[in-house]
Design a protein around this motif. Structure first.
Motif, PDB file in Angstrom:
ATOM      1  N   LEU A  69      -9.606  -8.308  -5.815  1.00 51.09           N
ATOM      2  CA  LEU A  69     -10.800  -7.472  -5.716  1.00 51.09           C
ATOM      3  C   LEU A  69     -10.513  -6.213  -4.893  1.00 51.09           C
ATOM      4  N   ALA A  70      -9.733  -6.345  -3.835  1.00 50.54           N
ATOM      5  CA  ALA A  70      -9.363  -5.183  -3.022  1.00 50.54           C
ATOM      6  C   ALA A  70      -8.541  -4.186  -3.844  1.00 50.54           C
ATOM      7  N   VAL A  71      -7.603  -4.703  -4.628  1.00 49.76           N
ATOM      8  CA  VAL A  71      -6.796  -3.832  -5.495  1.00 49.76           C
ATOM      9  C   VAL A  71      -7.702  -3.085  -6.469  1.00 49.76           C
ATOM     10  N   ALA A  72      -8.613  -3.797  -7.101  1.00 50.24           N
ATOM     11  CA  ALA A  72      -9.507  -3.188  -8.089  1.00 50.24           C
ATOM     12  C   ALA A  72     -10.492  -2.207  -7.450  1.00 50.24           C
ATOM     13  N   SER A  73     -10.796  -2.377  -6.171  1.00 50.54           N
ATOM     14  CA  SER A  73     -11.784  -1.547  -5.485  1.00 50.54           C
ATOM     15  C   SER A  73     -11.206  -0.297  -4.833  1.00 50.54           C
ATOM     16  N   ILE A  79       0.852  -1.186   0.000  1.00 41.33           N
ATOM     17  CA  ILE A  79       0.000   0.000   0.000  1.00 41.33           C
ATOM     18  C   ILE A  79       0.886   1.234   0.000  1.00 41.33           C
ATOM     19  N   ASP A  80       0.604   2.147  -0.914  1.00 40.65           N
ATOM     20  CA  ASP A  80       1.270   3.444  -0.954  1.00 40.65           C
ATOM     21  C   ASP A  80       0.556   4.337   0.064  1.00 40.65           C
ATOM     22  N   SER A  81       1.161   4.514   1.225  1.00 39.15           N
ATOM     23  CA  SER A  81       0.514   5.265   2.308  1.00 39.15           C
ATOM     24  C   SER A  81       0.283   6.725   1.948  1.00 39.15           C
ATOM     25  N   GLY A  82       1.023   7.240   0.997  1.00 36.34           N
ATOM     26  CA  GLY A  82       0.821   8.610   0.552  1.00 36.34           C
ATOM     27  C   GLY A  82      -0.432   8.786  -0.294  1.00 36.34           C
ATOM     28  N   ARG A  83      -0.896   7.706  -0.885  1.00 38.82           N
ATOM     29  CA  ARG A  83      -2.095   7.761  -1.726  1.00 38.82           C
ATOM     30  C   ARG A  83      -3.351   7.303  -0.983  1.00 38.82           C
ATOM     31  N   CYS A  84      -3.189   6.451   0.021  1.00 41.17           N
ATOM     32  CA  CYS A  84      -4.332   5.900   0.753  1.00 41.17           C
ATOM     33  C   CYS A  84      -5.096   7.020   1.452  1.00 41.17           C
ATOM     34  N   GLN A  85      -6.423   6.996   1.278  1.00 37.32           N
ATOM     35  CA  GLN A  85      -7.289   7.997   1.911  1.00 37.32           C
ATOM     36  C   GLN A  85      -8.158   7.399   3.019  1.00 37.32           C
ATOM     37  N   GLY A  86      -7.971   6.128   3.334  1.00 37.61           N
ATOM     38  CA  GLY A  86      -8.655   5.512   4.452  1.00 37.61           C
ATOM     39  C   GLY A  86     -10.088   5.089   4.199  1.00 37.61           C
ATOM     40  N   HIS A  87     -10.420   4.733   2.968  1.00 34.14           N
ATOM     41  CA  HIS A  87     -11.777   4.270   2.676  1.00 34.14           C
ATOM     42  C   HIS A  87     -12.068   2.914   3.316  1.00 34.14           C
ATOM     43  N   GLY A  88     -11.038   2.099   3.514  1.00 30.71           N
ATOM     44  CA  GLY A  88     -11.189   0.831   4.206  1.00 30.71           C
ATOM     45  C   GLY A  88     -11.696  -0.319   3.378  1.00 30.71           C
ATOM     46  N   ARG A  89     -11.804  -0.137   2.097  1.00 25.83           N
ATOM     47  CA  ARG A  89     -12.307  -1.221   1.253  1.00 25.83           C
ATOM     48  C   ARG A  89     -11.368  -2.426   1.269  1.00 25.83           C
ATOM     49  N   CYS A  90     -10.069  -2.165   1.307  1.00 22.59           N
ATOM     50  CA  CYS A  90      -9.105  -3.263   1.251  1.00 22.59           C
ATOM     51  C   CYS A  90      -9.280  -4.218   2.428  1.00 22.59           C
ATOM     52  N   TYR A  91      -9.319  -3.697   3.643  1.00 21.30           N
ATOM     53  CA  TYR A  91      -9.432  -4.601   4.787  1.00 21.30           C
ATOM     54  C   TYR A  91     -10.847  -5.127   4.986  1.00 21.30           C
ATOM     55  N   ASP A  92     -11.843  -4.483   4.403  1.00 24.65           N
ATOM     56  CA  ASP A  92     -13.190  -5.054   4.431  1.00 24.65           C
ATOM     57  C   ASP A  92     -13.308  -6.228   3.460  1.00 24.65           C
ATOM     58  N   ILE A  93     -12.676  -6.095   2.294  1.00 25.54           N
ATOM     59  CA  ILE A  93     -12.775  -7.118   1.252  1.00 25.54           C
ATOM     60  C   ILE A  93     -11.817  -8.284   1.503  1.00 25.54           C
ATOM     61  N   ALA A  94     -10.593  -7.981   1.932  1.00 20.20           N
ATOM     62  CA  ALA A  94      -9.568  -9.016   2.103  1.00 20.20           C
ATOM     63  C   ALA A  94      -8.901  -8.887   3.476  1.00 20.20           C
ATOM     64  N   PRO A  95      -9.629  -9.217   4.548  1.00 18.03           N
ATOM     65  CA  PRO A  95      -9.069  -9.044   5.886  1.00 18.03           C
ATOM     66  C   PRO A  95      -7.852  -9.916   6.183  1.00 18.03           C
TER      67      PRO A  95
END
Length: 66
Positions: A50-54, A5-21
């Motif tokens: 799916l997390a990457v695509a979302s 994860i590029d922490s500089g681009r992440c805005q904290g939507h949380g889709r990644c950990y919801d989809i692929a915990p």
């Protein structure tokens, strides 16, 4: 397969950990982080893709064959 994860681009939507915990966690502020060293658990490849695509910011990189 690994994820980053590029922490500089992440805005904290949380889709990644919801989809692929199994591959992602969240930090104390709700931003996505990779679990462990970023290795996707066996059987979690579909969810990781799916997390990457979302990710709206395209902050996640998938590394095949790692």
């Amino acid at each position: 397969m690994k994820v980053q994860i590029d922490s500089g681009r992440c805005q904290g939507h949380g889709r990644c950990y919801d989809i692929a915990p199994g591959a992602f966690d969240e930090d104390v502020e709700g931003y996505g982080t990779v679990s462990g060293d970023g290795t996707v658990p066996q059987g979690g490849e579909r969810e990781a893709r799916l997390a990457v695509a979302s990710c709206p910011e395209r902050a996640i990189t998938l590394i095949e064959g790692a």
